[in-house]
Design an enzyme around this catalytic site. Structure first.
Site, PDB file in Angstrom:
ATOM      1  N   THR A  87       0.875  -1.173   0.000  1.00  0.00           N
ATOM      2  CA  THR A  87       0.000   0.000   0.000  1.00  0.00           C
ATOM      3  C   THR A  87       0.912   1.222   0.000  1.00  0.00           C
ATOM      4  OG1 THR A  87      -1.636  -1.186   1.312  1.00  0.00           O
ATOM      5  CG2 THR A  87      -1.845   1.214   1.226  1.00  0.00           C
ATOM      6  N   LYS A 162      -7.861   1.423  -3.105  1.00  0.00           N
ATOM      7  CA  LYS A 162      -7.502   0.983  -1.743  1.00  0.00           C
ATOM      8  C   LYS A 162      -7.644   2.128  -0.729  1.00  0.00           C
ATOM      9  CE  LYS A 162      -5.146  -1.164   1.584  1.00  0.00           C
ATOM     10  NZ  LYS A 162      -5.486  -2.389   2.258  1.00  0.00           N
ATOM     11  N   LYS A 237      -1.650   5.105   8.618  1.00  0.00           N
ATOM     12  CA  LYS A 237      -0.860   5.161   7.372  1.00  0.00           C
ATOM     13  C   LYS A 237      -1.789   5.359   6.169  1.00  0.00           C
ATOM     14  CE  LYS A 237       1.605   2.290   4.085  1.00  0.00           C
ATOM     15  NZ  LYS A 237       2.175   1.001   3.696  1.00  0.00           N
TER      16      LYS A 237
END
Ligand code: NAD
Length: 291
Positions: A87, A162, A237
């Site tokens: 990611t 995402k 994050k």
């Protein structure tokens, strides 16, 4: 296929093991001294990438991805495919895609959801960005490591999907937790709260599948003293990546910004690091309106 796999941590390790178990030849590299069943370890990322049909990376962030790409892209054969499952920020995904394209390689950004359980069970969901040909080259491997792969569009589209998904998740988890804390203070039984909301218009994955209240709803990290699961710092994050993307795309995301601020306080000032992201419920429970 000959597969190079770089970044064999909590996620990459079991993903590489599943590829080897399915009969592929997997050569791995990690900065740390790790050994993974069925995977031959190389001395460098470039060595792992040499002669590979597909190189997969599963790394902590975009800066590390860019550094690893500088090493592996020159080592890869023309026509091979680089698949990044980390990611990372959308800009890094697009920069590495351009670099791969200039070297006549194909590139797919393919971040995952499903966590460590999904990685070891081979049940991850992949959100992929790249050309149709690049997606087709990677798809058989997605089928081994996961149960679903969605081709979302061009390079960067997987990362975009995402972070948009996880921005919704962070916001709904906070909303669910603050509503439980309010319900407690109003004297409403938690089970009754769940019974109503999980079948009413306030339902969500956070409430129905991952209920943050212990002993209520399906088994979740709340039932295990908020051990992750999905750690609060990983949620932070992803919320930061969403805000970074929102800045660069000039998108107005006030709820995402607030969710990031709350998780940042929780992780960095309130002892939330190492806890599941649903531990926002005890946080709200312990606070009053004027804290
Ligand atoms: P991790 O820290 O367990 O693994 C990362 C690995 O990369 C480590 O083993 C580290 O030694 C290695 N590494 C770092 N720099 C390197 C370099 N330059 N060369 C080679 N190896 C290097 O992290 P993880 O939990 O496996 O997560 C990996 C990625 O997957 C992250 O981007 C994370 O956001 C994403 N992700 C994690 C989860 C989860 O539940 N853990 C879920 C979805 C997505």
């Amino acid at each position: 296929m000959n597969i190079g796999f770089i970044g064999l941590g909590n996620m990459g390790g079991p993903m590489a093991a599943n590829l080897a178990k399915a009969g592929h030849t997997v050569t791995g590299f990690d900065m740390a001294d790790v050994s993974i069943e069925g995977v031959t370890m190389a001395a460098s990322a470039a060595e792992a990438a040499t002669g590979a049909d597909v190189v997969i990376t599963m790394l902590p962030n975009g800066q590390i991805l860019r550094a690893v790409a500088d090493d592996v892209i020159p080592a890869m054969a023309e026509g091979a495919t680089l698949v990044d499952c980390s990611t990372v920020d959308v800009d890094s995904a697009r920069a590495v895609a351009d670099q791969a394209g200039s070297a006549n390689l194909m590139f797919v950004d393919a971040p995952v959801s499903g966590g460590i359980g999904g990685a070891s069970g081979g049940t991850l969901t992949f959100m992929a960005g790249g050309s149709a040909a690049a997606f087709a080259a990677a798809e058989p491997l997605f089928d081994i490591m996961g149960q679903k792969a969605v081709h979302c569009g061009d390079a960067g589209a997987g990362q975009a999907a995402k972070i948009c998904n996880n921005m919704i998740l962070g916001i709904t988890m906070i909303g669910t937790c603050e509503a439980f804390a309010l319900a407690d203070k109003l004297g409403l039984d938690r089970q009754k709260m769940f019974d109503v909301v999980s079948t009413s218009s306030g339902y969500s994955w956070s409430m129905n599948a991952y209920c943050p209240a212990p002993g209520v709803g399906p088994q979740s990290p709340a039932d295990n003293d908020y051990q992750p699961g999905f750690a609060a710092e990983l949620m932070l994050k992803d919320l930061r990546l969403a805000q970074q993307a929102a800045h660069s795309a000039d998108a107005d995301t006030p709820m995402g910004a607030l969710a990031q601020a709350l998780y940042s306080m929780f992780v960095e000032e309130e002892g939330g690091a190492g806890k599941d992201f649903s531990a926002m419920l005890p946080r709200f429970e312990a606070r009053s309106r004027h804290d």
